[in-house]
Design a protein around this motif. Structure first.
Motif, PDB file in Angstrom:
ATOM      1  N   ILE A   1       8.795   5.230  30.779  1.00  0.00           N
ATOM      2  CA  ILE A   1       8.675   4.756  32.165  1.00  0.00           C
ATOM      3  C   ILE A   1       8.035   3.376  32.161  1.00  0.00           C
ATOM      4  CG2 ILE A   1       7.650   5.194  34.438  1.00  0.00           C
ATOM      5  CD1 ILE A   1       7.648   8.155  33.779  1.00  0.00           C
ATOM      6  N   LYS A   2       8.588   2.491  32.993  1.00  0.00           N
ATOM      7  CA  LYS A   2       8.011   1.155  33.155  1.00  0.00           C
ATOM      8  C   LYS A   2       7.858   0.854  34.638  1.00  0.00           C
ATOM      9  CE  LYS A   2      10.408  -2.624  32.221  1.00  0.00           C
ATOM     10  NZ  LYS A   2      11.042  -3.771  31.503  1.00  0.00           N
ATOM     11  N   ILE A   3       6.684   0.350  35.001  1.00  0.00           N
ATOM     12  CA  ILE A   3       6.371  -0.021  36.384  1.00  0.00           C
ATOM     13  C   ILE A   3       5.794  -1.423  36.377  1.00  0.00           C
ATOM     14  CG2 ILE A   3       4.863   0.481  38.351  1.00  0.00           C
ATOM     15  CD1 ILE A   3       5.069   3.433  37.635  1.00  0.00           C
ATOM     16  N   ASN A   4       6.248  -2.244  37.302  1.00  0.00           N
ATOM     17  CA  ASN A   4       5.799  -3.641  37.349  1.00  0.00           C
ATOM     18  C   ASN A   4       4.900  -3.962  38.531  1.00  0.00           C
ATOM     19  OD1 ASN A   4       7.299  -4.296  35.036  1.00  0.00           O
ATOM     20  ND2 ASN A   4       9.137  -4.713  36.246  1.00  0.00           N
TER      21      ASN A   4
ATOM     22  N   VAL B   1      11.229  18.470  48.071  1.00  0.00           N
ATOM     23  CA  VAL B   1      10.871  18.671  46.663  1.00  0.00           C
ATOM     24  C   VAL B   1       9.396  19.040  46.598  1.00  0.00           C
ATOM     25  CG1 VAL B   1      10.511  17.504  44.456  1.00  0.00           C
ATOM     26  CG2 VAL B   1      12.652  17.153  45.724  1.00  0.00           C
ATOM     27  N   TYR B   2       9.083  20.029  45.773  1.00  0.00           N
ATOM     28  CA  TYR B   2       7.682  20.400  45.601  1.00  0.00           C
ATOM     29  C   TYR B   2       7.474  20.950  44.197  1.00  0.00           C
ATOM     30  CZ  TYR B   2       9.273  25.209  46.530  1.00  0.00           C
ATOM     31  OH  TYR B   2       9.916  26.419  46.484  1.00  0.00           O
ATOM     32  N   GLY B   3       6.203  20.999  43.792  1.00  0.00           N
ATOM     33  CA  GLY B   3       5.849  21.559  42.501  1.00  0.00           C
ATOM     34  C   GLY B   3       5.157  20.580  41.579  1.00  0.00           C
ATOM     35  N   TYR B   4       5.090  20.938  40.300  1.00  0.00           N
ATOM     36  CA  TYR B   4       4.341  20.168  39.314  1.00  0.00           C
ATOM     37  C   TYR B   4       4.941  18.772  39.122  1.00  0.00           C
ATOM     38  CZ  TYR B   4       3.043  24.947  37.852  1.00  0.00           C
ATOM     39  OH  TYR B   4       2.622  26.257  37.808  1.00  0.00           O
ATOM     40  N   GLN B   5       4.068  17.777  39.134  1.00  0.00           N
ATOM     41  CA  GLN B   5       4.492  16.409  38.845  1.00  0.00           C
ATOM     42  C   GLN B   5       3.474  15.737  37.928  1.00  0.00           C
ATOM     43  OE1 GLN B   5       4.782  12.125  41.098  1.00  0.00           O
ATOM     44  NE2 GLN B   5       5.463  13.883  42.269  1.00  0.00           N
ATOM     45  N   ILE B   6       3.946  15.209  36.797  1.00  0.00           N
ATOM     46  CA  ILE B   6       3.095  14.402  35.927  1.00  0.00           C
ATOM     47  C   ILE B   6       3.157  12.965  36.445  1.00  0.00           C
ATOM     48  CG2 ILE B   6       2.719  13.553  33.597  1.00  0.00           C
ATOM     49  CD1 ILE B   6       2.030  16.491  33.950  1.00  0.00           C
ATOM     50  N   GLU B   7       2.014  12.430  36.796  1.00  0.00           N
ATOM     51  CA  GLU B   7       1.893  11.209  37.589  1.00  0.00           C
ATOM     52  C   GLU B   7       2.113   9.925  36.790  1.00  0.00           C
ATOM     53  OE1 GLU B   7       0.461   9.302  41.349  1.00  0.00           O
ATOM     54  OE2 GLU B   7       1.339  11.228  40.790  1.00  0.00           O
ATOM     55  N   SER B   8       2.674   8.938  37.488  1.00  0.00           N
ATOM     56  CA  SER B   8       2.643   7.540  37.035  1.00  0.00           C
ATOM     57  C   SER B   8       1.937   6.756  38.126  1.00  0.00           C
ATOM     58  CB  SER B   8       4.061   6.998  36.824  1.00  0.00           C
ATOM     59  OG  SER B   8       4.712   7.663  35.774  1.00  0.00           O
ATOM     60  N   ASP B   9       0.715   6.359  37.852  1.00  0.00           N
ATOM     61  CA  ASP B   9      -0.154   5.761  38.861  1.00  0.00           C
ATOM     62  C   ASP B   9      -0.477   4.324  38.463  1.00  0.00           C
ATOM     63  OD1 ASP B   9      -2.061   5.061  40.710  1.00  0.00           O
ATOM     64  OD2 ASP B   9      -3.551   6.530  40.062  1.00  0.00           O
ATOM     65  N   PRO B  10       0.196   3.336  39.069  1.00  0.00           N
ATOM     66  CA  PRO B  10      -0.015   1.946  38.669  1.00  0.00           C
ATOM     67  C   PRO B  10      -1.205   1.273  39.353  1.00  0.00           C
ATOM     68  CG  PRO B  10       1.696   2.041  40.327  1.00  0.00           C
ATOM     69  CD  PRO B  10       1.267   3.460  40.082  1.00  0.00           C
ATOM     70  N   THR B  11      -1.965   2.008  40.162  1.00  0.00           N
ATOM     71  CA  THR B  11      -3.096   1.421  40.869  1.00  0.00           C
ATOM     72  C   THR B  11      -4.328   1.387  39.968  1.00  0.00           C
ATOM     73  OG1 THR B  11      -3.934   3.521  41.744  1.00  0.00           O
ATOM     74  CG2 THR B  11      -2.180   2.418  42.998  1.00  0.00           C
TER      75      THR B  11
ATOM     76  N   SER C   1      -6.753   4.484  30.364  1.00  0.00           N
ATOM     77  CA  SER C   1      -6.235   3.229  29.817  1.00  0.00           C
ATOM     78  C   SER C   1      -4.911   3.413  29.077  1.00  0.00           C
ATOM     79  CB  SER C   1      -7.261   2.618  28.854  1.00  0.00           C
ATOM     80  OG  SER C   1      -7.519   3.504  27.767  1.00  0.00           O
ATOM     81  N   ALA C   2      -4.383   4.646  29.036  1.00  0.00           N
ATOM     82  CA  ALA C   2      -3.176   4.908  28.245  1.00  0.00           C
ATOM     83  C   ALA C   2      -1.944   4.228  28.830  1.00  0.00           C
ATOM     84  CB  ALA C   2      -2.945   6.415  28.129  1.00  0.00           C
ATOM     85  N   PHE C   3      -1.811   4.233  30.148  1.00  0.00           N
ATOM     86  CA  PHE C   3      -0.626   3.667  30.804  1.00  0.00           C
ATOM     87  C   PHE C   3      -0.746   2.152  30.886  1.00  0.00           C
ATOM     88  CE2 PHE C   3       1.964   2.356  34.381  1.00  0.00           C
ATOM     89  CZ  PHE C   3       3.113   3.118  34.244  1.00  0.00           C
ATOM     90  N   LYS C   4       0.316   1.450  30.503  1.00  0.00           N
ATOM     91  CA  LYS C   4       0.311  -0.014  30.488  1.00  0.00           C
ATOM     92  C   LYS C   4       1.278  -0.550  31.546  1.00  0.00           C
ATOM     93  CE  LYS C   4      -2.293   0.321  26.824  1.00  0.00           C
ATOM     94  NZ  LYS C   4      -3.765   0.139  26.932  1.00  0.00           N
ATOM     95  N   MET C   5       0.754  -1.297  32.510  1.00  0.00           N
ATOM     96  CA  MET C   5       1.598  -1.914  33.529  1.00  0.00           C
ATOM     97  C   MET C   5       2.521  -2.953  32.907  1.00  0.00           C
ATOM     98  SD  MET C   5       1.493  -1.063  36.763  1.00  0.00           S
ATOM     99  CE  MET C   5       1.691  -2.536  37.778  1.00  0.00           C
ATOM    100  N   GLY C   6       3.782  -2.957  33.384  1.00  0.00           N
ATOM    101  CA  GLY C   6       4.742  -3.944  32.934  1.00  0.00           C
ATOM    102  C   GLY C   6       5.292  -3.695  31.549  1.00  0.00           C
TER     103      GLY C   6
END
Length: 462
Positions: free
Chosen positions: A88-91, A116-126, A154-159
């Motif tokens: 996944i990539k988010i800018n 849609v409902y249920g378990y979601q593993i998040e991607s949080d760019p904030t 710190s695991a998720f890297k923007m861009g």
């Protein structure tokens, strides 16, 4: 001769390379199956919102559309136990996203538009940085916010491309981002469902057209080999009084076994109260009476004393209820009423008058009672009749933290100048060295209201 030796060496290397390549192909192709063919969206469909998904150069591109609900690209196929990976990539910070795990869809909801409902593993760019945490979409809210595992923020890297690994095996869901262990949840609400990719709703026209990118979506469904967590990661378990093997290995133990009062006695007593405290179906409940403090059946305390520890407990309150979990209770003050100790306040903030007493809300839910206010948002608190998870962490250096449903709401240091100033302004100023004992018991309070507890677990910190 030299030429023959060279040819022999090359032949041997070629055989070795061929063997290695064959093994890798068997491991990759034999276990992994692509959910995205890199060219089309065959096997997927878009539901709920109006955001768009298209394929370009082997990448699924989701584009945000103004004033429409969350949009999900979901698989036609459903899955039970599996291991999956996706990049996944988010800018842009507005492009919140996530991966639905065992996702559910109610076609009749929202006047036939579906939900849609249920378990979601998040991607949080904030700046909050809760990527990899587990959110229960359109149902219970956050099950695993990253305040429970701040090292993973710190695991998720923007861009940049981020590789997610998600395991949904039995009642356990675990997540990794770029190899970093993130969330560990034990929950049995959904045993199967679809895989989904999210483009979040936006309501600021300035963010129209922002894109979220997905690639390398693949899954294993057979001969699953779970990857063990190695780090000291907190486990959220919504079941009843059971520890995972991982928790046991990390030093956790139950303070309540779900069946008996073993390990507990009445405060200032030699035995467990004969009435008032009931154990049924794995739940410990104090019976409601007249709402008065510790004058009916009485508080209960742990037989064991603790100094530095991580204490977690699930609690469920009745409407208008008041109670508390106290720590560093010494039973040495000789006072009447509830035993003295630092208190994690349990309260129905909307209905109980004590929420308006004290100073600046320092008697509200999850506060350090009468001393320090819990800074919490209402959306992270579940209503009376639903289970909430409390947590108190006392570090060896006397730093103390309170959590509600995985969100940290306050922090202080026992014995610090700030702490002693708070004590002097409180009802506890009559007690010498209040809250500074080297060790003490855990107390569950009888405040005359019905309150239930389960999953009371503790770990000694060194």
């Amino acid at each position: 001769m030299k030429k023959l030796k060279t040819l022999a060496l090359l032949f041997t290397l070629a055989l070795g390379f061929s063997s290695c390549n064959s093994e890798n192909t068997e491991q990759t192709d034999g276990k992994w199956r692509d959910l995205f063919d890199g060219k089309t969206l065959d096997g997927w469909k878009t539901v709920m919102g109006a955001a768009t998904f298209e394929v370009e150069d082997g990448v699924i591109i989701g584009t945000a559309v103004h004033n429409t609900p969350n949009t999900f690209l979901i698989t036609d196929e459903t899955f039970g136990d599996y291991i999956m990976e996706v990049d996944i990539k988010i800018n842009h910070p507005s492009s919140n996203s996530g991966v639905m795990v065992r996702g559910q869809f109610n076609q009749s909801a929202r006047e036939g538009e579906g939900m849609v409902y249920g378990y979601q593993i998040e991607s949080d760019p904030t700046d909050r940085a809760w990527s990899g945490g587990l959110y229960d979409e359109a149902r219970r809210g956050w099950l695993y916010p990253l305040d429970l595992n701040p090292a993973a923020k710190s695991a998720f890297k923007m861009g940049e491309w981020n590789t997610y690994r998600i395991e949904a095996i039995g009642n356990e869901i675990k997540s990794w981002i770029n190899g970093q262990e993130v969330a560990y949840v034990v929950d049995d609400m959904d045993k199967s469902g679809f895989v989904g990719l999210q483009v979040h709703a936006i309501y600021d026209e300035a963010h129209v057209g922002e894109k979220t990118y997905f690639r390398n979506v693949r899954i294993q469904t057979e001969d699953l080999e779970p990857m063990p967590f190695e780090g000291d990661v907190f486990v959220v378990n919504t079941g009843y009084n059971k520890l995972t093997n991982f928790e046991k290995e990390k030093g956790w133990k139950l303070l309540f076994d779900g069946e008996s009062s073993e390990g507990w006695v009445g405060a200032y007593k030699e035995t467990f109260p004969e009435e008032g405290w009931n154990i049924n179906d794995g739940v410990l409940t104090i019976q409601g009476t007249d709402g008065s403090e510790s004058t009916n059946f009485g508080d209960i305390v742990s037989k064991e004393m603790f100094s530095a520890f991580d204490l977690a407990f699930d609690f469920k309150i009745s409407e208008g209820a008041n109670s508390g979990v106290k720590y560093f209770v010494t039973l040495s003050e000789g006072n009447t009423g509830s035993a003295i100790g630092l208190e994690y306040q349990i309260l129905d903030d909307e209905r109980h008058p004590d929420a308006k007493n004290g100073r600046d809300g320092n008697r509200t839910l999850a506060s350090l009672y009468d001393l320090k206010t819990a800074e919490k948002q209402a959306r992270f608190v579940r209503k009376p009749g639903e289970w909430n998870q409390g947590r108190v962490v006392v570090h060896p250096d006397n730093k103390v933290q309170h959590f509600i449903n995985g969100v940290k709401v306050l922090e202080y240091v026992r014995g610090s100048e700030e702490f002693r100033e708070l004590v002097q302004k409180s009802k506890y100023n009559i007690w010498e060295n209040f809250g500074e004992a080297a060790e003490g018991r855990i107390l569950l309070q009888d405040h005359g209201d019905e309150v239930s507890f389960k999953n009371i677990k503790i770990k000694t910190l060194k």
